[in-house]
Design a protein around this motif. Structure first.
Motif, PDB file in Angstrom:
ATOM      1  N   LEU A 190      -0.736  27.121  50.874  1.00 43.78           N
ATOM      2  CA  LEU A 190       0.202  27.152  51.987  1.00 43.78           C
ATOM      3  C   LEU A 190       1.597  27.325  51.416  1.00 43.78           C
ATOM      4  O   LEU A 190       1.975  26.628  50.475  1.00 43.78           O
ATOM      5  N   VAL A 191       2.350  28.251  51.983  1.00 40.64           N
ATOM      6  CA  VAL A 191       3.745  28.443  51.600  1.00 40.64           C
ATOM      7  C   VAL A 191       4.595  28.240  52.847  1.00 40.64           C
ATOM      8  O   VAL A 191       4.312  28.831  53.893  1.00 40.64           O
ATOM      9  N   LEU A 192       5.618  27.407  52.725  1.00 42.20           N
ATOM     10  CA  LEU A 192       6.592  27.197  53.790  1.00 42.20           C
ATOM     11  C   LEU A 192       7.931  27.723  53.292  1.00 42.20           C
ATOM     12  O   LEU A 192       8.295  27.505  52.131  1.00 42.20           O
ATOM     13  N   PHE A 193       8.681  28.389  54.164  1.00 44.24           N
ATOM     14  CA  PHE A 193       9.973  28.952  53.791  1.00 44.24           C
ATOM     15  C   PHE A 193      10.909  28.869  54.981  1.00 44.24           C
ATOM     16  O   PHE A 193      10.510  29.170  56.106  1.00 44.24           O
ATOM     17  N   THR A 194      12.140  28.450  54.736  1.00 43.17           N
ATOM     18  CA  THR A 194      13.156  28.483  55.782  1.00 43.17           C
ATOM     19  C   THR A 194      14.286  29.416  55.378  1.00 43.17           C
ATOM     20  O   THR A 194      14.883  29.249  54.316  1.00 43.17           O
ATOM     21  N   PRO A 195      14.547  30.456  56.188  1.00 43.64           N
ATOM     22  CA  PRO A 195      15.649  31.356  55.889  1.00 43.64           C
ATOM     23  C   PRO A 195      16.984  30.635  56.070  1.00 43.64           C
ATOM     24  O   PRO A 195      17.113  29.767  56.924  1.00 43.64           O
ATOM     25  N   GLY A 196      17.947  31.015  55.292  1.00 45.14           N
ATOM     26  CA  GLY A 196      19.272  30.425  55.400  1.00 45.14           C
ATOM     27  C   GLY A 196      19.656  29.722  54.120  1.00 45.14           C
ATOM     28  O   GLY A 196      18.811  29.394  53.296  1.00 45.14           O
ATOM     29  N   SER A 197      20.944  29.464  53.980  1.00 42.11           N
ATOM     30  CA  SER A 197      21.438  28.884  52.727  1.00 42.11           C
ATOM     31  C   SER A 197      21.985  27.480  52.889  1.00 42.11           C
ATOM     32  O   SER A 197      22.692  26.978  52.015  1.00 42.11           O
TER      33      SER A 197
END
Length: 139
Positions: free
Chosen positions: A39-46
């Motif tokens: 499972l990979v989780l990613f949140t766009p933004g800095s």
């Protein structure tokens, strides 16, 4: 090899939010049909990050205090001097935590420790609508 994807949408407040995503993530993985994989989780933004922690009041308070020691809101940041938005500390905190997390999937469930939860950390100085992208790959 199969792939399933989904998005979680989370509203946050101004400040360091630490929000438990574990139930939503486990439901997604359970319904994906993937028994073994990653499972990979990613949140766009800095100005946000994803990590794990024991999601209880004391550990969350300790985590926030540690982040404030590493990247205090009150410090002067070159980012703030250039852009004037006052969230230089949130960019540094995000870089320290990171925008993604990989978790093994075993038996159709994320492989988490007994006291380990997946959390979204929003460090920005204004409310945001955050998107977390979920990818589960495997068989």
């Amino acid at each position: 090899m199969g792939l399933r994807t989904a998005n979680l949408e989370i509203a946050t407040t101004a400040g360091t939010d630490v929000l438990d995503l574990t139930d939503e993530v486990e439901a997604f993985v359970s319904g994906s049909g993937i028994d073994e994989g990653v499972l990979v989780l990613f949140t766009p933004g800095s100005t946000a990050g994803i990590t794990t922690i024991e999601y209880e009041r004391g550990a969350i308070a300790d985590f926030k205090r540690a982040l404030n020691r590493l990247a205090p809101e009150s410090d002067e940041y070159e980012h703030d001097l250039r852009w004037g938005d006052g969230n230089g500390y949130s960019h540094v905190r995000s870089a320290l935590i990171g925008p993604s997390l990989s978790v093994p999937v075993i038996g159709g469930r994320p492989e988490l420790g007994t006291w380990q939860q997946i959390v979204l950390c929003d460090f920005d100085n204004r409310p945001r609508q955050r998107r977390i992208r979920l990818h589960v790959m495997g068989e």
